[in-house]
Enzyme design. Sequence first.
Site, PDB file in Angstrom:
ATOM      1  N   GLY A 156     -13.861  23.158  -8.032  1.00 50.33           N
ATOM      2  CA  GLY A 156     -12.597  22.487  -8.342  1.00 50.33           C
ATOM      3  C   GLY A 156     -12.728  20.995  -8.186  1.00 50.33           C
ATOM      4  O   GLY A 156     -13.823  20.471  -7.997  1.00 50.33           O
ATOM      5  N   SER A 158     -17.227  21.695  -2.674  1.00 45.68           N
ATOM      6  CA  SER A 158     -18.090  21.159  -3.720  1.00 45.68           C
ATOM      7  C   SER A 158     -17.349  21.068  -5.031  1.00 45.68           C
ATOM      8  O   SER A 158     -16.339  21.729  -5.248  1.00 45.68           O
ATOM      9  CB  SER A 158     -19.315  22.049  -3.891  1.00 45.68           C
ATOM     10  OG  SER A 158     -18.917  23.227  -4.569  1.00 45.68           O
ATOM     11  N   LYS A 159     -17.927  20.239  -5.875  1.00 44.46           N
ATOM     12  CA  LYS A 159     -17.391  20.006  -7.206  1.00 44.46           C
ATOM     13  C   LYS A 159     -17.269  21.295  -7.990  1.00 44.46           C
ATOM     14  O   LYS A 159     -16.381  21.449  -8.793  1.00 44.46           O
ATOM     15  CB  LYS A 159     -18.384  19.095  -7.946  1.00 44.46           C
ATOM     16  CG  LYS A 159     -17.834  17.722  -8.258  1.00 44.46           C
ATOM     17  CD  LYS A 159     -18.657  17.093  -9.337  1.00 44.46           C
ATOM     18  CE  LYS A 159     -19.516  15.979  -8.761  1.00 44.46           C
ATOM     19  NZ  LYS A 159     -20.176  15.163  -9.737  1.00 44.46           N
ATOM     20  N   ARG A 160     -18.224  22.191  -7.746  1.00 42.21           N
ATOM     21  CA  ARG A 160     -18.273  23.399  -8.558  1.00 42.21           C
ATOM     22  C   ARG A 160     -17.010  24.240  -8.427  1.00 42.21           C
ATOM     23  O   ARG A 160     -16.662  24.982  -9.309  1.00 42.21           O
ATOM     24  CB  ARG A 160     -19.508  24.232  -8.205  1.00 42.21           C
ATOM     25  CG  ARG A 160     -20.599  24.088  -9.249  1.00 42.21           C
ATOM     26  CD  ARG A 160     -21.908  24.585  -8.752  1.00 42.21           C
ATOM     27  NE  ARG A 160     -22.462  23.681  -7.755  1.00 42.21           N
ATOM     28  CZ  ARG A 160     -23.046  24.061  -6.640  1.00 42.21           C
ATOM     29  NH1 ARG A 160     -23.150  25.330  -6.342  1.00 42.21           N
ATOM     30  NH2 ARG A 160     -23.536  23.171  -5.809  1.00 42.21           N
TER      31      ARG A 160
END
Length: 483
Positions: free
Chosen positions: A261, A257-259
Amino acid sequence: MHTGNNQVRVRFAPSPTGYLHVGGLRTALFNYLFARKHGGTFILRIEDTDQKRSIPGALENLITTLTRTGLQHDEGPDVGGDYGPYIQSERMDIYKTYIQQLLDSGKAYYCFCDEERLNRIREEMRKRKRPPMYDGKCIGLSKDEIADNLDRGRPFVIRLRYPKEGKTVFDDVVRNKVAIDNSIVDDQVLIKSDGFPTYHFASVVDDHLMKITHIIRGEEWLSSVPKHIFLYESFGWEVPVFVHLPLLLNADRSKLSKRQGDVSVESYLEKGYLTEALLNFIALLGWHSADDREIYSLRELEEAFSLERINKAGAVFDLEKLNWMGGTYIRQLDVAYIADQSRRFFEEAGIDISDSDKYLKVIGTARDYVYCLSMIVEHARMFYDTMTFSEEDHDLLGQEGSKRVLSYMIEALGGQETWSPDDVSALVKKAIGDLGTKGKNFYFPVRLALFGSCHGPDIPTLIGIFGRDEAVKRLSDALHLKQ
Ligand code: GLU
């Protein structure tokens, strides 16, 4: 199962959400490799029927990014082809025709339930610990009731009339036999209240019309296969081969997920990760070769790739491995190519690299220290900047021993116009002997004077890059530093 001996036709079918996810690039790459391996066709189709999520410029950005990676598609919105349009929002008439067929055959039905009712039944299902599904209320509407509702302009969706008995069993190249209980498959909305088709409907219609033979995509779509198969069968169409790629995971094995990296391909390209390294790294996310070899060019992957070697287990997106691979490629590829790819970072930093001879030598050295090209300026700057020294540097350069070393080198270098690396090595050896210093007391001041740091490339490399005159100038400047 697809049985015809047609040419392989595969597609990458992203929704244009503004950036290309690394998982999307993996799907594109595996489709591309499979097509190339079998002399097939790789198609780019844009799935933009979710109007709420459409972002201006996203399509252009997607095509630019894909093109930059070198995964050239054979058919698509920008290159055309015999099965267009390749943008779903331009295919609305096609979906209208096919949804009518499903309505006529009773495989789909109008649903006039409003949001409030849908929320209420979902909530009830949740309370009963059942998957939230539509309860089929509108299946029973008579022709007259439907006509009446339509006349009155009531908003509606069109749903798939999915049979709830039994199981759907299908083959997937990666997962082998998959069985899904039909009782947990929802009456999927096929046409939304805004008139646009959902992904499920549009992609099945398009996959058929575009003669897609193999559907290679992320595992998150595995549970949708029964609905898709039901659609193919309702139309009497051949079902393509399914290949669901394993999930991509963070290092802690949660879903990528974006969270945690960067997940956008653009951000890696911006940082100057080489596309060669990125593609090689991505190829190994869920695929491995028979001999576990790691380094592959795109051409080599086109040869080596096979669906049979795709893993079931989730693949960890290991940034350290990407960095290792990034560095490996930066050191292995032709230095002129690396220099060319690095140019924009020097321009951004305002460094004058017009001396191309020197620039090539700088890159040849600086590339030893980096894994992406945006880092290279940091390791090359010292070859261009005028030196600035810290207090500690001043102390070292001000010592009597350092001054003797610098004077010796200035004088010795002055005695000869050009210096090969071997000449410099011999000079260094002789200087250490003549001066009777320990290595460190020689190397540190010389390297500091030339390069601004006690640590870094060896002295023959440094002098080789600067040339005699620039080297002498730097040594003299350091010798005459104001304390
Ligand atoms: N538009 C879908 C996505 O972006 C494509 C899924 C598929 O390949 O069927 O994930």
